[in-house]
Design an enzyme around this catalytic site. Structure first.
Site, PDB file in Angstrom:
ATOM      1  N   SER A  14       0.542  -1.190  -0.090  1.00 14.28           N
ATOM      2  CA  SER A  14       0.126  -0.469  -0.402  1.00 14.28           C
ATOM      3  C   SER A  14       1.466   1.514   0.398  1.00 14.28           C
ATOM      4  CB  SER A  14      -0.679   0.204   1.292  1.00 14.28           C
ATOM      5  OG  SER A  14      -0.162   0.052   2.198  1.00 14.28           O
ATOM      6  N   LYS A  15       1.967   0.779  -0.288  1.00 19.10           N
ATOM      7  CA  LYS A  15       2.805   2.724   0.091  1.00 19.10           C
ATOM      8  C   LYS A  15       2.927   2.518  -1.168  1.00 19.10           C
ATOM      9  CE  LYS A  15       3.991   0.762   4.646  1.00 19.10           C
ATOM     10  NZ  LYS A  15       3.084   1.971   5.870  1.00 19.10           N
TER      11      LYS A  15
END
Length: 367
Positions: free
Chosen positions: A186-187
């Site tokens: 998700s970064k």
């Protein structure tokens, strides 16, 4: 939900040819541990961060742990940090026997308040660990100056959410003794599992980190120091290399989408995150603060809009850490933020139509 919180499927569809080819290359050569993609990625990332060294590791948490190990953190040593972050920031300190020392955050940015750090320093202070929360870097010049005034205390930027961000024109991860980031999916720059990286200009620290990540080996079966199994898989490095091909575009999109959110939400009864004029924010999460959060979350859920809470309980209130930390200052801002923050859908592939849908639902929820 009618739209994803983070649209990794759209990202993969855009990068499928490159990512698939990168993965196939690893499957063909079969060097799954420390294959050529590891060094290739480290070279590319160091160039982006503007640092002499990049060391890829198994996760963002492992990056923090290894960095602290290179500083020879001993039981009872103190690390000044924020209570308003993910647990990984402090669990690495506690695992080594250190003591997290908490100071409060800025109410408008949710980042560590640099003005409160100096009063928290003691003879046991070994490091200062600011967190570049939500994708915006802390006031690193002020923090580095404080560290320098007190005998050169090490500064470690927990940049798990901010790779690609800039501070006074300089890149996150290249601003202090150590920079540590995460490639959790998700970064802003993510892989398809766990991964992370460390950044430094210090040759000795870099060598120590490289040895620690392979069980403390300076050469095969020569264990020079205590280490961990902290390598980043070759396959995950290949994925990140594939994603780097459009990373500049993605950062530009994140900046634009974040600015559009800021403008569209300006008239609503909520608190937007303040972004300082001398830096930007890559919006790892697009986070706002609202009253009556649970009611707003439920209204958005009914409208098909996913949300997340980053983070619902500050770390000095967590059962695992409340007896293992030192609270150096009152923490009213961290307590207030934990009650009010809420993150909205955010990714480089979020369309204007989707963004308008989020804003309309939020406007209705706050009416």
């Amino acid at each position: 939900m009618s739209l994803p919180f983070i649209d990794l499927k759209a990202q993969y569809a855009a990068l499928k040819t490159s990512i698939d080819a990168r993965i196939q290359r690893v499957l063909d050569h079969g060097q799954y541990i420390m294959g050529p993609e590891v060094q290739e990625l480290e070279t590319a990332l160091a160039a982006r961060a503007g640092t002499k060294h990049c060391i890829t590791v198994a996760s963002g948490t492992e990056a923090l742990l290894i960095a602290l190990m290179t500083l020879d953190l001993q039981p009872g040593d103190e690390v000044i940090t924020t209570p308003f972050t993910f647990a990984a920031t402090v669990e690495t300190i506690v695992l080594l026997g250190g003591v997290p020392v908490f100071v409060d955050i800025e109410p408008d940015s949710c980042n560590l308040d640099a003005a409160l750090i100096e009063a928290a320093i003691t003879p046991r202070t070994k490091a200062i660990m600011p967190v570049s929360l939500y994708g915006q870097v802390c006031d690193m010049d002020a923090i580095n100056a404080i560290a320098s005034r007190h005998g050169g205390i090490a500064v470690m930027e927990d940049a798990a959410q901010s790779f690609g961000a800039t501070y006074k024109g300089r890149p996150s991860c290249g601003l202090s003794t150590w920079g540590a980031t995460s490639f959790f999916p998700s970064k802003p720059l993510g892989c398809y599992g766990d991964g992370g990286a460390l950044f430094t200009d210090d040759d000795a620290l870099a060598q120590a980190a490289r040895e620690i990540r392979v069980h403390g080996q300076s050469q095969r079966y020569t264990h020079t120091r205590v280490g961990v199994g902290g390598r980043m898989d070759t396959l995950q490095c290949a994925v990140v290399l594939g994603k780097l091909e459009r990373f500049d575009w993605e950062i530009a999109r994140r900046l634009a989408i974040g600015e559009r959110y800021q403008q569209q939400l300006g008239a609503l009864p909520l608190q937007r995150l303040a972004v300082r004029e001398d830096r930007d924010c890559v919006w790892a999460q697009f986070t706002v603060q609202v009253d009556e959060r649970e009611a707003v979350v439920q209204a958005l859920k009914q409208a098909g809009i996913p949300t997340a809470i980053h983070y619902p309980r500050p770390l000095h209130r967590q059962p695992a850490y409340e007896q293992r930390c030192r609270v150096a200052t009152p923490l009213p801002q961290a307590e207030a933020a934990a009650r009010r923050v809420m993150s909205l859908p955010m990714s480089a592939d979020l369309s204007e139509a989707q963004q308008d849908e989020v804003v309309a639902a939020l406007r209705a929820a706050l009416a």
